[in-house]
Motif scaffolding. Sequence first.
Motif, PDB file in Angstrom:
ATOM      1  N   PRO A  12       0.660  -1.316  -0.085  1.00  0.00           N
ATOM      2  CA  PRO A  12       0.164  -0.050   0.016  1.00  0.00           C
ATOM      3  C   PRO A  12       0.768   1.158  -0.177  1.00  0.00           C
ATOM      4  O   PRO A  12       0.535   1.916  -0.733  1.00  0.00           O
ATOM      5  CB  PRO A  12      -0.856   0.014   1.314  1.00  0.00           C
ATOM      6  CG  PRO A  12      -0.750  -1.659   1.550  1.00  0.00           C
ATOM      7  CD  PRO A  12       0.481  -2.139   1.128  1.00  0.00           C
ATOM      8  N   GLY A  13       1.973   1.285   0.793  1.00  0.00           N
ATOM      9  CA  GLY A  13       2.627   2.536   0.807  1.00  0.00           C
ATOM     10  C   GLY A  13       3.446   2.697  -0.640  1.00  0.00           C
ATOM     11  O   GLY A  13       3.368   4.043  -1.003  1.00  0.00           O
ATOM     12  N   ILE A  14       3.981   1.718  -1.361  1.00  0.00           N
ATOM     13  CA  ILE A  14       4.458   2.040  -2.731  1.00  0.00           C
ATOM     14  C   ILE A  14       3.438   2.552  -3.662  1.00  0.00           C
ATOM     15  O   ILE A  14       3.718   3.531  -4.516  1.00  0.00           O
ATOM     16  CB  ILE A  14       5.199   0.889  -3.217  1.00  0.00           C
ATOM     17  CG1 ILE A  14       6.659   0.678  -2.055  1.00  0.00           C
ATOM     18  CG2 ILE A  14       5.920   1.299  -4.600  1.00  0.00           C
ATOM     19  CD1 ILE A  14       7.362  -0.201  -2.361  1.00  0.00           C
ATOM     20  N   ASN A  15       2.341   1.841  -3.445  1.00  0.00           N
ATOM     21  CA  ASN A  15       1.296   2.177  -4.430  1.00  0.00           C
ATOM     22  C   ASN A  15       0.631   3.621  -4.240  1.00  0.00           C
ATOM     23  O   ASN A  15       0.400   4.516  -5.174  1.00  0.00           O
ATOM     24  CB  ASN A  15      -0.025   1.245  -4.279  1.00  0.00           C
ATOM     25  CG  ASN A  15       0.022  -0.015  -5.308  1.00  0.00           C
ATOM     26  OD1 ASN A  15       0.537   0.297  -6.355  1.00  0.00           O
ATOM     27  ND2 ASN A  15      -0.325  -1.065  -5.026  1.00  0.00           N
ATOM     28  N   ALA A  16       0.639   4.367  -2.923  1.00  0.00           N
ATOM     29  CA  ALA A  16       0.205   5.335  -2.625  1.00  0.00           C
ATOM     30  C   ALA A  16       1.342   6.426  -2.940  1.00  0.00           C
ATOM     31  O   ALA A  16       0.944   7.338  -3.627  1.00  0.00           O
ATOM     32  CB  ALA A  16       0.087   5.582  -1.091  1.00  0.00           C
ATOM     33  N   VAL A  17       2.480   6.060  -2.994  1.00  0.00           N
ATOM     34  CA  VAL A  17       3.715   6.994  -3.430  1.00  0.00           C
ATOM     35  C   VAL A  17       3.458   7.268  -4.883  1.00  0.00           C
ATOM     36  O   VAL A  17       3.341   8.287  -5.594  1.00  0.00           O
ATOM     37  CB  VAL A  17       4.810   6.381  -3.087  1.00  0.00           C
ATOM     38  CG1 VAL A  17       5.886   7.375  -3.971  1.00  0.00           C
ATOM     39  CG2 VAL A  17       5.223   6.732  -1.575  1.00  0.00           C
ATOM     40  N   LEU A  18       3.412   6.109  -5.659  1.00  0.00           N
ATOM     41  CA  LEU A  18       2.925   6.194  -7.227  1.00  0.00           C
ATOM     42  C   LEU A  18       1.931   7.116  -7.476  1.00  0.00           C
ATOM     43  O   LEU A  18       1.803   7.771  -8.399  1.00  0.00           O
ATOM     44  CB  LEU A  18       2.987   4.876  -7.828  1.00  0.00           C
ATOM     45  CG  LEU A  18       4.528   3.870  -7.758  1.00  0.00           C
ATOM     46  CD1 LEU A  18       4.159   2.600  -8.157  1.00  0.00           C
ATOM     47  CD2 LEU A  18       5.600   4.729  -8.286  1.00  0.00           C
ATOM     48  N   THR A  19       0.810   6.857  -6.800  1.00  0.00           N
ATOM     49  CA  THR A  19      -0.616   7.549  -7.068  1.00  0.00           C
ATOM     50  C   THR A  19      -0.237   8.896  -6.765  1.00  0.00           C
ATOM     51  O   THR A  19      -0.787   9.798  -7.742  1.00  0.00           O
ATOM     52  CB  THR A  19      -1.847   6.950  -6.179  1.00  0.00           C
ATOM     53  OG1 THR A  19      -1.698   5.642  -6.368  1.00  0.00           O
ATOM     54  CG2 THR A  19      -3.030   7.686  -6.428  1.00  0.00           C
ATOM     55  N   TYR A  20       0.278   9.526  -5.736  1.00  0.00           N
ATOM     56  CA  TYR A  20       0.504  10.743  -5.560  1.00  0.00           C
ATOM     57  C   TYR A  20       1.658  11.368  -6.480  1.00  0.00           C
ATOM     58  O   TYR A  20       1.376  12.644  -6.891  1.00  0.00           O
ATOM     59  CB  TYR A  20       0.997  10.803  -4.220  1.00  0.00           C
ATOM     60  CG  TYR A  20       1.279  12.255  -3.628  1.00  0.00           C
ATOM     61  CD1 TYR A  20       0.039  13.293  -3.921  1.00  0.00           C
ATOM     62  CD2 TYR A  20       2.600  12.790  -3.150  1.00  0.00           C
ATOM     63  CE1 TYR A  20       0.170  14.742  -3.325  1.00  0.00           C
ATOM     64  CE2 TYR A  20       2.357  14.126  -2.512  1.00  0.00           C
ATOM     65  CZ  TYR A  20       1.389  15.033  -2.734  1.00  0.00           C
ATOM     66  OH  TYR A  20       1.393  16.152  -2.374  1.00  0.00           O
ATOM     67  N   LEU A  21       2.436  10.376  -6.912  1.00  0.00           N
ATOM     68  CA  LEU A  21       3.266  10.987  -8.020  1.00  0.00           C
ATOM     69  C   LEU A  21       2.676  11.313  -9.279  1.00  0.00           C
ATOM     70  O   LEU A  21       2.935  12.370  -9.928  1.00  0.00           O
ATOM     71  CB  LEU A  21       4.504   9.992  -8.391  1.00  0.00           C
ATOM     72  CG  LEU A  21       5.603  10.594  -9.240  1.00  0.00           C
ATOM     73  CD1 LEU A  21       6.286  11.644  -9.021  1.00  0.00           C
ATOM     74  CD2 LEU A  21       6.603   9.266  -9.300  1.00  0.00           C
TER      75      LEU A  21
END
Length: 1013
Positions: free
Chosen positions: A127-136
């Motif tokens: 979830p953390g890496i997915n959230a980073v990519l979504t925000y990017l």
Amino acid sequence: MEELLTPVSQVYRKRTDDEQLLRPSEPIKSAPEPSADFKGSSPGEALDVLKGQPSYDSLLSVLRYLRKGTQGKHSFDVRIPNPQAAQVIHVLITEIIPNYWTVLIEGSAGQLKGDVDILLACLQSIPGINAVLTYLRALLREAKGDRRGPKQSHAIFTISFILDALSRLLQEDGDLKRIWSSTHSLDNHAQVRPLRQEFITLFTSGKIISLSAEAEDILRQADKLQDAVWTGDGKAYIDWLGRNLVQWVRYGLTDNDSNLCAEIVTRASRLAHSDNLAKKLFADLLLGDTNSSSAFTTLFGHFPPLEQRKMLSVILKYLADMCLNALDTSEKTEDYPIVWAATGALKMIVGDDEVRKGHLVSWLTGNPGAGIGEGCAIRRAAIAVLAEDKEAITTVLEKSISQFGDPLYIKHTPILQQEAHAQVLLLSAGYVHRLAPIKLTVLTRSGTYLNAISNRIAASQVSARFLGMVVGESLSSLVHGADKKLSFNMEEMATDDANWYKSLVRVYDKVGPLDPLRASVSTSKPAKARKPPKPKERATPQPSKAAPNSGFVIEEIEDDEEEDPDLVPYAKPDSDAEDSDDDPTLINRDKPKAPVYIKDLIAYLRDTENYDKQKLALTTAPTLIRRKASYGTEVSSHAEELATLLVGLQDKYDLDNFHEMRLQGMIAVVVAQPKKMGQWFAKTFFDGDYLLSQRASILVVLGLSAREIAGFDASEYAAAASFPSKRLPAKVEKHYVPSAPNTYGSSAAKLKALPPNALDGIAQSLSQSFLAPLAAEAADAVTGPDALKLSSFTSRLQSQSGSSSSSPNDAAAATKKKRQPGVRAIPNTTASLIAASFFFPLTSRFQAALHSASATARGVLFQPELLALYLKTLGLLLHAAGPSTLALPQMTAELWDLLLAVRGRCIPTSLPQGPGGGDWEPGVARALLFALVALLDVNEGDMRGLCERHGREVVETTEWVAAVFSDTRGGDGGAGGSEEEELKMLAAGVLIRLREAVEKYQALLMGDLMGFT
């Protein structure tokens, strides 16, 4: 009356702060300051502190609380998907990183595990890496949508922080296993299954690479990019993925983890540079210790059959490139430990699995296969794996014999592939003879084998006949006695090449230990480039003081004699531009000297941080390489290293004529070692990891060096490279040393400056010489064919060639005089060299790339500009070989098949699309027509044989060129400088020549015309 009044609306107004301050009855309450140390025990309290813009100490306290949850010290783990964890991750990414990232980085300076690592530990999950990519992605959309441009966008700084955080989240070799291990606490299989699919998609879909590369590009546009981010580099990402998988597999795997890693490898094979992943697994696992080798075989067993086949092909090519191609197998001894080690490695992969054996049999006998263009050692290792299996090795031999005699295979298969399959046939025949001699006897008496030898001997290609005779004599020597064995009694069968082919039936390789292979792979790995040490500052030399009692006296003596008129005084030296600098400290007095040895030249080329050395190396490389070519082994020993440095050299200092000097250096390497380096450059063009511009320069080098070897062009560096002691004075040399003749007897042209379109100019010149007699004949005729409109074609040609002063009859007579059929253009040795080392490697590897499983290779080849340059290069090579080469029928067949295969890339929109096409590419069409021009020009003296051997190709090409001519727009007259007019002229010239051949040899073509639609 009041009850009769109805209010229309009511307004409620909140008390302002001023009113609140003016009321003395209510005391003022200050907001509670957050404690420096977070004492909460629930994720809700931690979330409230994070939302309230905490101080740095409070932030660290909350992050430590969250990290303890990841370590199992309390029940809340932010890495497990749930609503509260999602809210915490959202705040960490959208609020904490943009506001506190710089402070966290500074607080982590000089620490092994700093403050920023605590934050990253909380985000290192699916979830953390997915959230980073979504925000990017959201930030990139905001930056692109800003009308003021990326430089004025407020999202630029946040993008840089998020991109830095993403690269740090994935920088360690154990991060992949660590991210997946966060899901082990989930016992519910229904929760693990979607996380598993999301985990695989996250790291194999290319989303990380694409978003990182896009963010890097935005930062570069805004001038905010400090260092390149590795997550945006596809090759670096694949290397990271390979290292993580190696570490994960090496330290033990459960069955579930094995399936997971196998699925990751399978899905990652769709990414660019996926071959590096298979090479990494093979080199670090199979060639590692015993546990790693068994782990690799276990992992390989979980791959689907198609992925097993693809990985086996990559490993075979990797073994050939890294270890076996450099092996000289022409020696009589059969002790090759490195081949046995490669056999042992392949045996561990294949094992006793019938499906994997089938993959290896398919690679040995498939089309294309057997390591086309590679050395024989890899085929020896692959066949030795199947040597103990009687059924498998017999299958290889039977398929090889059936394929070897197929007329279509003989006519249309590239010669390098036929040679590889012939080696497989001979090697497998030797093993079958040892296992079951009676089986080989039966095979040699079968109709399939007898027809194969007959078809080979009846072939028009010299190489095809040679291979047929070699196979016939070799197998006969195994089955029949010395008095009954087959012997053709021809000179070709007594050459070293023929004797080497015959010796393959006696080769016997075995399964050996992996130690020689491990040592060879470890030494072949490229060392990390190190920055050269800065030169130490020299102390300023002080003027030496003469000793008072040295005994030396300087006395000036006047000479009364007159000056000798024959003594010419030296001219004053030119002023140095650097000496005129206003600041004397900027003058460089320690300039490097020009290299005089090849090893010095290599050292200069490697020193990319020194401007003077780079410039000196490029300036002196063409002359130095040519001068050293025939003296000693300096060039032959370092030719590949020189070529590698020159191909990959970048214009870091914006040097004048950089590309020209670099091309001349590569041409010098090829001219110095044409047999070896022609094949090396052809291999590098297809297999090397280079840019499109670098691949294009390789094609230009091959074309120009082949023309220089054939005598068409003489480089200005050739004369400068000769030693003065080996030359006559200039006044005497012109009487004894004539100019080098080219194909048509005229003196060779000087190849001076190399413009970016050097091959285009040569191609245009050859096209004009081909079209000149056609224009002359059309001008003589009162009326020409109405369909071709040759009057406008003639006017355009005359205006382009600039031959308005001479009559068309003179042009035709001059051209016919040049092309006398009895004149031998160049020696057969030169023609065979161009065919074997330049032409065939390019055509054969192109066919192999078309059938390759790698999408990257096919994508690079079908870039329109690169494909057009490739076709022009093949046309120039065929023209340089000339009509006297013995391999001309084979060259013609391979080039014609290739041209018909790629014609789909240049089909007009009004025509039905072919299997390989889709877009109208006029550049590719012009290049294809030029290649046809070269093919028809070289075969002009044997048009009957051309129609006899390639009747169907003649008819198909005629129909296709006619369609191109009719569907191409072009003016009816005038100078004609557009692409369409040039294309139409080439199509008209080719069409005239082909229709003349069809009309003249119509009866001969009648058989091929039957059934043609």
